[in-house]
Design a protein around this motif. Structure first.
Motif, PDB file in Angstrom:
ATOM      1  N   LEU A   1      14.586   3.153   3.404  1.00 39.33           N
ATOM      2  CA  LEU A   1      13.501   2.944   2.493  1.00 39.33           C
ATOM      3  C   LEU A   1      12.485   4.229   2.550  1.00 39.33           C
ATOM      4  CD1 LEU A   1      11.968   1.239   0.330  1.00 39.33           C
ATOM      5  CD2 LEU A   1      10.858  -0.039   2.447  1.00 39.33           C
ATOM      6  N   LYS A   2      12.082   4.687   3.590  1.00 39.59           N
ATOM      7  CA  LYS A   2      11.087   5.687   3.766  1.00 39.59           C
ATOM      8  C   LYS A   2      11.929   7.112   3.406  1.00 39.59           C
ATOM      9  CE  LYS A   2       8.280   4.272   7.695  1.00 39.59           C
ATOM     10  NZ  LYS A   2       7.996   4.666   9.247  1.00 39.59           N
ATOM     11  N   LEU A   3      13.223   7.106   3.560  1.00 36.71           N
ATOM     12  CA  LEU A   3      13.834   8.402   3.020  1.00 36.71           C
ATOM     13  C   LEU A   3      13.688   8.311   1.357  1.00 36.71           C
ATOM     14  CD1 LEU A   3      15.513  11.020   3.397  1.00 36.71           C
ATOM     15  CD2 LEU A   3      17.375   9.578   3.389  1.00 36.71           C
ATOM     16  N   VAL A   4      14.260   7.283   0.903  1.00 35.85           N
ATOM     17  CA  VAL A   4      14.118   7.128  -0.531  1.00 35.85           C
ATOM     18  C   VAL A   4      12.507   7.315  -1.233  1.00 35.85           C
ATOM     19  CG1 VAL A   4      14.210   5.521  -2.567  1.00 35.85           C
ATOM     20  CG2 VAL A   4      15.974   5.762  -0.948  1.00 35.85           C
TER      21      VAL A   4
ATOM     22  N   SER B   1       2.944   8.224   2.163  1.00 37.36           N
ATOM     23  CA  SER B   1       3.010   6.715   2.265  1.00 37.36           C
ATOM     24  C   SER B   1       4.121   6.633   3.302  1.00 37.36           C
ATOM     25  CB  SER B   1       3.243   5.783   1.028  1.00 37.36           C
ATOM     26  OG  SER B   1       4.548   5.922   0.496  1.00 37.36           O
ATOM     27  N   THR B   2       5.077   7.257   3.584  1.00 36.04           N
ATOM     28  CA  THR B   2       5.979   7.126   4.508  1.00 36.04           C
ATOM     29  C   THR B   2       5.509   7.224   6.122  1.00 36.04           C
ATOM     30  OG1 THR B   2       6.486   9.685   4.611  1.00 36.04           O
ATOM     31  CG2 THR B   2       7.976   8.095   3.135  1.00 36.04           C
ATOM     32  N   LEU B   3       4.110   7.920   6.093  1.00 35.68           N
ATOM     33  CA  LEU B   3       3.573   7.864   7.554  1.00 35.68           C
ATOM     34  C   LEU B   3       2.754   6.553   7.806  1.00 35.68           C
ATOM     35  CD1 LEU B   3       1.942  11.430   6.954  1.00 35.68           C
ATOM     36  CD2 LEU B   3       4.028  10.905   8.137  1.00 35.68           C
ATOM     37  N   ALA B   4       2.600   5.784   6.769  1.00 36.11           N
ATOM     38  CA  ALA B   4       1.869   4.519   6.913  1.00 36.11           C
ATOM     39  C   ALA B   4       2.145   3.663   5.775  1.00 36.11           C
ATOM     40  CB  ALA B   4       0.208   4.611   6.738  1.00 36.11           C
ATOM     41  N   LEU B   5       3.573   3.313   5.797  1.00 44.18           N
ATOM     42  CA  LEU B   5       4.210   2.425   4.828  1.00 44.18           C
ATOM     43  C   LEU B   5       3.913   0.920   4.663  1.00 44.18           C
ATOM     44  CD1 LEU B   5       6.271   2.729   2.351  1.00 44.18           C
ATOM     45  CD2 LEU B   5       8.312   2.189   4.215  1.00 44.18           C
ATOM     46  N   ALA B   6       3.529   0.428   5.907  1.00 43.79           N
ATOM     47  CA  ALA B   6       3.327  -0.910   5.702  1.00 43.79           C
ATOM     48  C   ALA B   6       1.894  -1.068   5.186  1.00 43.79           C
ATOM     49  CB  ALA B   6       3.322  -1.647   7.222  1.00 43.79           C
ATOM     50  N   LYS B   7       0.832  -0.201   5.616  1.00 45.12           N
ATOM     51  CA  LYS B   7      -0.573  -0.265   5.172  1.00 45.12           C
ATOM     52  C   LYS B   7      -0.331   0.049   3.464  1.00 45.12           C
ATOM     53  CE  LYS B   7      -3.844   0.881   7.641  1.00 45.12           C
ATOM     54  NZ  LYS B   7      -4.754   1.664   8.475  1.00 45.12           N
TER      55      LYS B   7
ATOM     56  N   LEU C   1      12.647  -0.518  -6.682  1.00 48.12           N
ATOM     57  CA  LEU C   1      11.974  -0.128  -5.262  1.00 48.12           C
ATOM     58  C   LEU C   1      10.945  -1.006  -5.088  1.00 48.12           C
ATOM     59  CD1 LEU C   1      11.738   2.051  -3.344  1.00 48.12           C
ATOM     60  CD2 LEU C   1      10.372   3.356  -4.900  1.00 48.12           C
ATOM     61  N   ALA C   2      10.245  -1.562  -5.980  1.00 48.20           N
ATOM     62  CA  ALA C   2       9.167  -2.649  -5.861  1.00 48.20           C
ATOM     63  C   ALA C   2       9.502  -3.541  -5.296  1.00 48.20           C
ATOM     64  CB  ALA C   2       8.364  -2.710  -7.177  1.00 48.20           C
ATOM     65  N   ILE C   3      10.636  -4.089  -5.715  1.00 48.86           N
ATOM     66  CA  ILE C   3      11.356  -5.376  -5.007  1.00 48.86           C
ATOM     67  C   ILE C   3      11.637  -5.234  -3.579  1.00 48.86           C
ATOM     68  CG2 ILE C   3      13.401  -6.992  -5.061  1.00 48.86           C
ATOM     69  CD1 ILE C   3      13.018  -6.829  -8.146  1.00 48.86           C
TER      70      ILE C   3
END
Length: 136
Positions: free
Chosen positions: A7-10, A74-80, A127-129
């Protein structure tokens, strides 16, 4: 864990692609920098009006670049930032619907537009899903 990495890579790749597109228009204006299409596709008949609209397009390119930065960083703080990314995915999907305002199916479904339209109307909602269902 692998799903999160994928997910982060995408998201990172999407961010980089959006930033590329934003730079092309933000720095090149209506004519673009020529990274996707040749720059000589139009003739200006009213220089002042062109420069005014060109400046507006450069701003929109800068906004698009900023959206790409949000995706990439956002890959650095994806959950947030997950809710922000879901919102951006929805905005991009809605913006894709505006393509239909041209009312010319030959253009909308042409090889020049269709790949973008598919990403906007299918890829970003998917991607949103994925973001919504991810366990971060």
């Amino acid at each position: 864990m692998r799903t999160t990495i994928a997910l982060k890579l995408v998201i990172l790749l999407i961010g980089i692609a959006i930033m590329f597109l934003g730079l092309n228009i933000g720095l090149g204006g209506i004519r673009t920098l020529g990274w996707q299409i040749p720059q000589n596709f139009l003739n200006v008949t009213d220089a002042l009006t062109f420069q005014t609209q060109d400046n507006h397009i450069r701003f929109i390119g800068g906004v698009w670049f900023g959206i790409g930065m949000i995706f990439a960083l956002s890959t650095l703080a994806l959950a947030k930032l997950r809710p922000t990314l879901i919102s951006l995915c929805a905005i991009i999907a809605v913006a894709g619907l505006f393509r239909f305002s041209i009312l010319d199916t030959d253009v909308i479904f042409s090889a020049a537009i269709l790949p973008s339209l598919v990403f906007e109307l299918l890829g970003f909602p998917l991607l949103a899903i994925w973001l919504y269902r991810s366990k971060l």
